[in-house]
Design an enzyme around this catalytic site. Sequence first.
Site, mmCIF file in Angstrom:
data_model
loop_
_atom_site.group_PDB
_atom_site.id
_atom_site.type_symbol
_atom_site.label_atom_id
_atom_site.label_comp_id
_atom_site.label_asym_id
_atom_site.label_seq_id
_atom_site.Cartn_x
_atom_site.Cartn_y
_atom_site.Cartn_z
ATOM 1 C CG ASP A 21 -2.284 0.623 0.961
ATOM 2 O OD1 ASP A 21 -2.333 1.855 1.102
ATOM 3 O OD2 ASP A 21 -3.267 -0.061 0.600
ATOM 4 C CG ASP A 34 -6.771 5.494 -2.143
ATOM 5 O OD1 ASP A 34 -7.933 5.954 -2.146
ATOM 6 O OD2 ASP A 34 -6.227 5.014 -1.133
ATOM 7 C CG ASP A 72 -10.253 3.694 4.297
ATOM 8 O OD1 ASP A 72 -10.052 2.874 3.385
ATOM 9 O OD2 ASP A 72 -9.719 4.815 4.328
HETATM 10 C C1 GLA Z 1 -6.976 5.403 1.713
HETATM 11 C C2 GLA Z 1 -7.375 3.969 1.441
HETATM 12 C C3 GLA Z 1 -6.681 3.072 2.420
HETATM 13 C C4 GLA Z 1 -5.192 3.242 2.293
HETATM 14 C C5 GLA Z 1 -4.807 4.694 2.499
HETATM 15 C C6 GLA Z 1 -3.343 4.924 2.192
HETATM 16 O O1 GLA Z 1 -7.484 5.844 2.941
HETATM 17 O O2 GLA Z 1 -8.758 3.834 1.490
HETATM 18 O O3 GLA Z 1 -7.046 1.719 2.192
HETATM 19 O O4 GLA Z 1 -4.781 2.798 1.024
HETATM 20 O O5 GLA Z 1 -5.572 5.556 1.663
HETATM 21 O O6 GLA Z 1 -2.959 6.235 2.368
#
Ligand code: GLA
Length: 748
Positions: free
Chosen positions: A377, A489, A559
Amino acid sequence: MQCCTVISDLHLRIAILVLALSGCFPVNVSAQTTPATIQFDSTSGVFRIDAADSTYVFGVNEVQGLQNLYWGGHLAASDHFATAHSLPEVSSFDPSLTVTPQEYVGWGGGLYVDPDLKITFPDGNRDLALKYVSNRIDGDSLSIVMKDISRDIYVTLNYQADGETGILRRSATVENRTGVPFTVEQIAAGTWSLPRGTDYRLRYLTGRWAGEWNVQERHIEPGKTVLESRRGTTGAQNNPWFAIDREGAGDQDQGEVWFGALGWSGSWQISVEQDQLQQVRVTGGPNAFDFAYLLKPHEKLTTPDFYGGYSSHGIGGASRLMHRYEIDSILPRHPAPNLRPVVYNSWEATGFDVNEAGQMALAEKAASIGVERFVMDDGWFGERKNDHSGLGDWYVNQQKFPHGLKPLIDKVHSLGMDFGLWVEPEMVNPNSDLYRKHPDWVLNFPGRPRTEGRNQLVLNLARPDVRAYVYSFLDKLLTENDIAFLKWDYNRNWSEPGWPAAASNSEKNVYVDFTNNFYSILVELRQKHPNVEIESCSGGGSRVDLGVMRYTDEVWPSDNTDAYDRLFIQNGFTYAYSPGVMAAWVTDSPTWVNSRSLSLEYRFLSSMQGALGIGANLNKWTNEDLDEARTMVAAYKSIRETVQRGSLYRLIAPENNSEQSVTETVSRDGKQAVTFAFLHSSRELYPFPLVQLRGLEENSTYTLSMIAGNVDDGTPITASGSYWMHHGLDLKLRGDFQALAFTLTRTK
Ligand code: GLA
């Protein structure tokens, strides 16, 4: 099932009926293979679309307008519609144009309901009267040309009917043949008209960050309800989906439902309006707020697709049609999109603190429990130590990955997994090399503040140079590294949506051009890197819609990964979207969201209702945890096709503070049914409600097998579909936050 394979078109309906009666054709698969038919009766001027269980009829009326005549259950071939006649003026305040159910209408004359199209011409004239010109039918597609009474503005209405689900896809294309530019100020894909009535209930979805997908209901009253986003992107506050049923006349699996969804990832609106004559109309397209699109001579503007469907099997039936349509007609690689692999993602374990050794250690653990895809990530690029810096600088961070990404990717491959990576291409931190070099690349109004969200600004993807930059860094990343998956994202909404470099009369084209460039980058990347899969994420579920789903293989619904909260989130999500695109991670307990502690089994069962992933810190898991996880991952793989592709029944929806939640999914071939049951907390001596299954064949035999938990001791191992559906099962669920799951396999 050899006897079910090739059937000639002519006798298809009869053949299906015979096969169903003989028990050869699975009951889940209804007569959906009958192709849609579209007919135009040139004498009456009536168009009729028959698709699956629905019929849709509209006609050219005496003033050459297009008027809706019927939308609902399938009618007999012999049913005939006379030429459409616009409704007469009701009073001097209610002219004919306004009270007639218009199929697609320009703002002009005396129109007081929502128009489908509103234009300002350079001479200041704003009157638009669209009249029918011609039509073309091509299999399951229909296009109709309309034109203004005096100006050379052409509007083509596009319809496509899906024979499997009955879902209609509508859009409109405006073409400027006037020789001068004009400004489109409002444009819809089309208007859906429901049978006249006052007993309608609207369902829609609302939410916020970490609390997406709440199902709302409201009685449709005279007046207008607007579902919308003014945020530049889809948003979680409303989702572009609606369902309308007759209040009191339906439930999960019974009753008439008219539903639809807009495929647009920019600012959007769906208005649901009940007029003075109790006619309900639903109009959808880009949001008219702050909207303008300068259309130059010879240019065309096409709206997003607006999908509409009808079910006589309740809201559950409507959801099942949507799911089927998404899998078979929308997703990349449809009608056979890839099943979702079991993913590991390091975000909740490591945050921004990623490095080669740490990711490799997690990858080893992930592989040992059966994970198929390892995703790194945020944090791997630029000077990205936290969310204050680095976005925009898409080079590998040398301190964290001194040898680039290759050693990690090779390691992941050697463990038998493929590799995925997080990106947030449309954003920039002011603290980045990119912003220092190109401060003019963001959305902004000159001389005004630039409002930050999570310390970042939005790159103006409508600009050709920004689009080129974004495409080229992604292309380079995918060319130089063996990457199977991008988590794409988008962590904030727009502010100050100015485009100073554009001519002042076309600055607002940003609303359309940004989103279309986003789509075109996805298209181009997929063409050049056909094996790459992409997830649409936007701080959770803020960019989930049928527009982006044409180019992305899965979405991140929220999230919020608390397994109990997720029951509600997943329930709302599946009203509109398929569990087959719904990423769902098992994370650590107690959860960061609300400090709730849940057993590993409960967390797995909650996530196994979608596309299972693991987002926990595996370094903290005991050997027993890892063993349990291995068992659950293996179990998931044995039910994955059913969960991701099957027909979902909400046996007990976790709504209205229900203590229980039960879902059942029946595979497309009808051979397997998977049931998940959750109990929030027992009260007094009340047992868990009896669970009566749905969607099975009455006369077939099914064998019960537990994935986790237990049913009552007296439950048979093998029984008929009738038994499981009518007698049902007693589940042994008592206490707090308990869960179980089982399969039924058709054995005879
Ligand atoms: C967003 C996404 C999370 C993660 C963060 C990383 O909030 O929804 O799953 O990837 O960004 O900064």
